[in-house]
Each structure stands twice: as C-alpha cells, then as structure tokens.
Design a protein around this motif. Structure first.
Motif, PDB file in Angstrom:
ATOM      1  N   SER B 173       0.846  -1.181   0.000  1.00 34.18           N
ATOM      2  CA  SER B 173       0.000   0.000   0.000  1.00 34.18           C
ATOM      3  C   SER B 173       0.878   1.226   0.000  1.00 34.18           C
ATOM      4  O   SER B 173       1.649   1.453   0.920  1.00 34.18           O
ATOM      5  N   VAL B 175      -0.145   4.175   0.268  1.00 35.81           N
ATOM      6  CA  VAL B 175      -0.659   5.173   1.203  1.00 35.81           C
ATOM      7  C   VAL B 175      -0.021   4.960   2.565  1.00 35.81           C
ATOM      8  O   VAL B 175       0.419   5.894   3.220  1.00 35.81           O
ATOM      9  N   ASP B 179       5.569   6.090  -1.186  1.00 35.07           N
ATOM     10  CA  ASP B 179       5.729   5.717  -2.585  1.00 35.07           C
ATOM     11  C   ASP B 179       6.993   4.920  -2.824  1.00 35.07           C
ATOM     12  O   ASP B 179       7.051   4.078  -3.709  1.00 35.07           O
ATOM     13  N   TRP B 288       1.600   7.844   8.323  1.00 39.61           N
ATOM     14  CA  TRP B 288       0.234   7.418   8.024  1.00 39.61           C
ATOM     15  C   TRP B 288      -0.626   7.438   9.273  1.00 39.61           C
ATOM     16  O   TRP B 288      -1.766   7.899   9.240  1.00 39.61           O
ATOM     17  N   ARG B 293      -0.942  11.337   5.726  1.00 41.85           N
ATOM     18  CA  ARG B 293      -1.163  10.788   4.399  1.00 41.85           C
ATOM     19  C   ARG B 293      -2.463  10.026   4.414  1.00 41.85           C
ATOM     20  O   ARG B 293      -2.835   9.457   5.433  1.00 41.85           O
ATOM     21  N   GLY B 294      -3.176  10.046   3.305  1.00 38.42           N
ATOM     22  CA  GLY B 294      -4.359   9.194   3.229  1.00 38.42           C
ATOM     23  C   GLY B 294      -5.566   9.725   3.975  1.00 38.42           C
ATOM     24  O   GLY B 294      -6.494   8.992   4.257  1.00 38.42           O
ATOM     25  N   GLU B 329      -7.098  15.688  -0.312  1.00 34.42           N
ATOM     26  CA  GLU B 329      -6.297  14.821   0.550  1.00 34.42           C
ATOM     27  C   GLU B 329      -5.323  15.687   1.333  1.00 34.42           C
ATOM     28  O   GLU B 329      -4.725  16.601   0.782  1.00 34.42           O
ATOM     29  N   TYR B 338      -7.396  15.390  -4.536  1.00 33.78           N
ATOM     30  CA  TYR B 338      -7.260  13.945  -4.563  1.00 33.78           C
ATOM     31  C   TYR B 338      -7.592  13.463  -5.963  1.00 33.78           C
ATOM     32  O   TYR B 338      -8.603  13.850  -6.539  1.00 33.78           O
ATOM     33  N   TYR B 390      -7.015   4.674   3.198  1.00 32.59           N
ATOM     34  CA  TYR B 390      -7.609   6.003   3.155  1.00 32.59           C
ATOM     35  C   TYR B 390      -8.754   6.087   4.146  1.00 32.59           C
ATOM     36  O   TYR B 390      -9.384   5.091   4.453  1.00 32.59           O
TER      37      TYR B 390
END
Lengths: 114, 441
Positions: B173, B175, B179, B288, B293-294, B329, B338, B390
C-alpha cells in the motif's frame, strides 16, 4: 357420430335459410353490429399485448365500439316488424332516438379520449 | 548572577504556564495531523535509545511529551477536552497506568478519533495486551513466547536462537508505506500477534514469513505452536470507523536506534544491506498513523438540472441532472486535490437505481451526469468511498423525485393511436350506416 354432424349441417342450413328471409334493413344493422364488436375485440387484443398505459384512451375506444353496438341492437329490436312489443312505435321515432343517443355517446367519447 | 537566576527561573515558569495548552496547531478538521503527542515509556532511557524515531517526529512539527507510564499525574483529558492528539505507548511492562489513565480511558481516547502507536516486547503486561486486543490484535497467550524463525532470521553474532528476524513481507500500500519501496528487510525481535480475518478494519502491515512460529526459545516444544507462519502479524495497523488510526507492533526494538542504524543480512541470502529498512518503515508508518497521508475530505456537494445552476428541491422522473463533489487529501501541511478514477456516486432508494463512476478534472472536482430513473420516491445521492489506507467517505444527500404532472405528458400518446383510430372509425361507421339505412331500397 355421423348423425351428429348431419344434424349440425341441417341446423346451419336451416339457420341460413331463415336468415336469408330477414329484411335488408335488419341485415344492414347486423353488419354494423358485427363491425363494432370486431373493432372492440381488436382493441382488447392490442391492450393485452402492449399493456394498459393510457387506460382512459383504451376505455373510451372500447366503450365507443360497445356503445354503438348496443344502440344498434336497440334500434334493430325497435324496428323489427315481427316484434310485438314495439308494434305501435313508428320506426322514424326509433331512428331519431338512435341518432341522438349516438351523438351523446360520441361527445362523451371525445372528452374521455384525452 | 546567583541572585538573578531565581527570578529568571520564575519568569520562565510563568511564561511556560501561560503558554500551555499550546495554541493554533492542535488537531482539528481543518488540519487533521495530530500535533500534541503523549509518549508513555517504562524507562526514560528510551528517550535516548529511540531518539532517531522521536527526532523524526519532532522535526515534522509534533510536540512530544515524555512521561513515565506510572506517573501519578497522567491524564488524557481535562474538563472534557483532550490534552493530546496522539498517544505513543512504548511501555510494555506497565501493569497499571498512573494517574487517571487506564485501559478504558485509552479506548475512549481512540474512540474520540485520536491516534495510537503501541509497541510491546516479550515482557508485555496484561494491560497492554488488553489494549491491543481492543484494537483487534491478539497477542500469543503464552507470556514466554516470542517469534522464532529458523529460515528468515537476521545473521548477526548475537544469540543464535533465531529470535531476531528479518522480514520483508510488507503490506502493498503506497498510502501506508509511502511511494518509495522499502528495499532492505526489517529487523524485528519480540512477540507476534494474530488478527481475526473477519475483521475488515485491521491490516497486517508486516507479516512473518511462512517458516516463523511463536514459542518459548528456552524450552523444548511440547505441542505444536498455536501461531505459525504467515498468520503471525509482526506489525498491524487499524483504521477505526471514525478514522482513528492505531499501529500495533510486537517489537519495541523495531523503533530503536540500534535497529534503525544496523546493517542486515537475511539468512540464506548473500546480500548485505548497509541499513535496515526499519527507519523508512517506522517513519512512513508514523506519517500514516498521524494522518499525514491518506486523509480525505469531501466538500461542496452540488447537484442541479443540466443547464441550470441552482439546486432544485425536487426532480421529475426522466430529468437530466449533474452531480459534483470536491475531494481533497491532506498532505501533512495543506489540502491537495485527490486524484482517483474510482469514485462512484449512487442514486439510491432501498437499492441503487443508478451507479456511476465520476470523472475528475484533476483539481479535486468529481462530477457526472445521468438521467433520473423512471421511478418516483425519495432518493439519496450516496458516495460511499472506502479504500485501503484512506479514510472512508460517506456522503448522503436526500432529494425527492416526482412523477409527471397531468399536463406534462405528450399531447397525443403514440401508444394510444389505435384507440383514437377506433373511436373515429366508429363515428364514421355510424355516419355511413345512417345514410345507407335511410336511403337503401
């Protein structure tokens, strides 16, 4: 068996002969009634196929056919010379009634057609 | 100098009193990143032994407050308001929290939408095990068991009982883990937990390899271990339905400076990585968890008839309408548009009559247009968006739909033409009949 079909054939033939003896005016009325009823049946078959969506239009169409058939039958009863009940009724009077009733019927039909 | 010092200290303490609680940067809908974080530790030496992890948080703008887990002045709330936006529990052996904190207060904290990072190790108390179970991670019941892997351990000159494992079974993932792919395996030493497969909210972020099992390394195995293979989760993440995020790790050393800096070589493989994947993993996972993020928000739901701009209070069947929504986002500092191609809107009444995927203009605006179905009633525009990692979006806007008014039908209905024809033909037939009847010979 053979006697059965023979009897049916005799029956139809005697009916035909009797019918041929009726006066022409009555035969014309009969033809008119048959036409009206046939039109009504066609409309019912159409409704069975596509559904009754504009139900008011269906009713007015069927009612116009059935109504004229009924009025024509009344005319036939009143005009028939063999009918003892209406012996004293002049056929012109019967025809005038028929025309008036038809006028009212068609007025209602036009309104209900939508 | 000595005389001036006390007054200076007094001045400083007054100023610090005035400045608490900290202003502006607290958790809010407009700025969802948790800012004030309480870090509970068993031993204040953790502050220096895990300093790389804590410094990475401070450098991103978090305000960390370190306290001992049995500190009698602990409290998460004062007068109904939470004092912190996030909680980091690095206190595996605490059996009772100090102050007014306990397991239910921690659960209440997460239920209010705040985030939690929990790390345990082999001397985990029942209290932290209970908190983990509340969040969906069930640690191995045997208190002496640790995760052992004879095929996937990290080669080092330590114990040799294969409890230090190198794992690279990460969740896929972008997210949650960022990356950039994490190349090096991640060092782990601690206990394993299992996650109920029926639970849709918990995800296994780092799983053990199929050859791992959870058992006491000092004794012989008397019966097959209960937790084996890939069902052992080493690090799990949970996103609750109120979008609070929880990270549960079976190893406190995973966050330590020693593991973050060490090189790693997986048994059976020739590659030696200079740096383990731990630093990247904990940094990205913490980003996260604390909503950097997300985190999505949906604003500006609009719908109108095609060609108009105002929002009507009611639609008619077979109308053409347009629907649009803006989704942003949170990037840690600001709201970015987003971009995705799978946001769908439903026109819903007991079941979706219309389900359309919305197209985006890449600046966060999602829109679509469709025809109102041929059914009347009270509908809802529903957007239910749930994607791994998310926050979930759940929007519903009610709108009634009416049938045609009696003067909105076509003047002459094509389906009724046979009836029109029949009526007129009957009239014509009547006319012809009366002529024939009167004038026949």
């Amino acid at each position: 068996m053979a006697k059965g079909t023979n009897d049916a054939k005799l029956l139809i033939q005697s009916l035909r002969k009797a019918y041929a003896a009726t006066p022409t005016s009555l035969k014309i009325i009969d033809l008119y009634v048959v036409y009206a009823v046939a039109t009504a049946l066609i409309q019912v078959a159409y409704m069975a196929m596509v559904g009754s969506f504009p139900f008011n239009s269906f009713l007015s169409g069927v009612l116009s056919c059935v109504g004229t058939a009924v009025l024509a039958v009344c005319l036939r009863i009143q005009v028939n010379k063999d009918n003892k009940e209406f012996k004293d009724l002049p056929p012109e009077r019967a025809f005038a009634d028929f025309v008036l009733c038809n006028l009212v019927l068609h007025l209602v039909i036009m309104n209900f057609l939508g | 100098m000595a005389k001036q010092r006390p007054s200076l200290l007094l001045l400083l303490s007054l100023i610090s009193l005035l400045l608490s609680p900290p202003p502006a940067f607290s958790f809010s809908d407009e700025s969802p990143t948790a800012r004030r974080i309480l870090v509970l530790v068993d031993d204040l030496a953790l502050r220096s032994s895990h300093s790389i992890f804590f410094d990475s948080l401070v450098s991103r703008g978090y305000q960390l407050e370190f306290k001992l887990a049995d500190d009698p002045s602990l409290s998460l709330q004062r007068y109904g308001q939470f004092l912190y936006d996030g909680l980091v529990l690095f206190a595996p052996s605490v059996s009772r929290f100090g102050g007014s904190l306990d397991q239910s207060k921690v659960l209440e904290f997460v239920d209010a939408g705040h985030d939690l990072i929990l790390a345990v190790d082999s001397n985990a108390s029942d209290l932290v095990r209970g908190i983990a179970t509340d969040s969906g991670a069930d640690f191995d019941e045997d208190p002496e068991a640790v995760v052992i892997d004879h095929l996937s351990y990290a080669v080092s000159d330590a114990d040799g009982d294969h409890t230090l494992i190198a794992s690279d079974n990460l969740i896929k993932s972008n997210v949650i883990l960022g990356d950039k792919a994490i190349e090096a395996p991640i060092l782990f030493r601690g206990i394993g937990h299992s996650v109920n497969p029926a639970n849709t909210l918990v995800l296994k972020a780092l799983t053990a390899s199929p050859s791992a099992y959870s058992a006491n390394p000092k004794t012989k195995l008397s019966s097959p271990p209960s937790l084996t293979g890939s069902s052992i989760s080493l690090v799990s993440v949970m996103q609750a339905r109120n979008n609070a995020r929880v990270l549960i790790s079976g190893s406190l050393e995973l966050f330590s400076n020693r593991f973050l800096r060490s090189s790693v070589q997986k048994a059976g493989s020739k590659t030696i990585y200079d740096k383990s994947g731990n630093e990247q993993f904990v940094t990205e996972a913490a980003k996260w968890v604390f909503h950097e993020r997300g985190h999505l928000k949906a604003v500006n739901v609009k719908h109108n008839k095609v060609g108009e701009t105002t929002e009507p209070g009611i639609y008619r069947i077979n109308d053409d309408l347009e629907y649009s929504v803006e989704i942003y986002e949170w990037s840690g500092k600001s709201w970015e548009p987003y971009v995705a191609d799978d946001v769908q809107v439903q026109f819903f009444m007991m079941s979706p009559y219309v389900l359309k995927t919305m197209s985006t203009n890449k600046k966060g605006l999602y829109s679509t247009s469709f025809k109102v179905p041929d059914v009347y009633g009270v509908f809802q525009f529903k957007v239910e968006y749930e994607r791994l990692g998310y926050t979930s979006l759940s929007l519903a806007k009610q709108i009634p739909v009416r049938p045609f008014r009696h003067n909105e039908y076509e003047r002459f209905i094509p389906a009724a033409f046979p009836y029109y024809a029949a009526s007129f033909s009957t009239m014509g037939a009547f006319f012809i009949f009366s002529i024939v009847y009167l004038y026949h010979k």
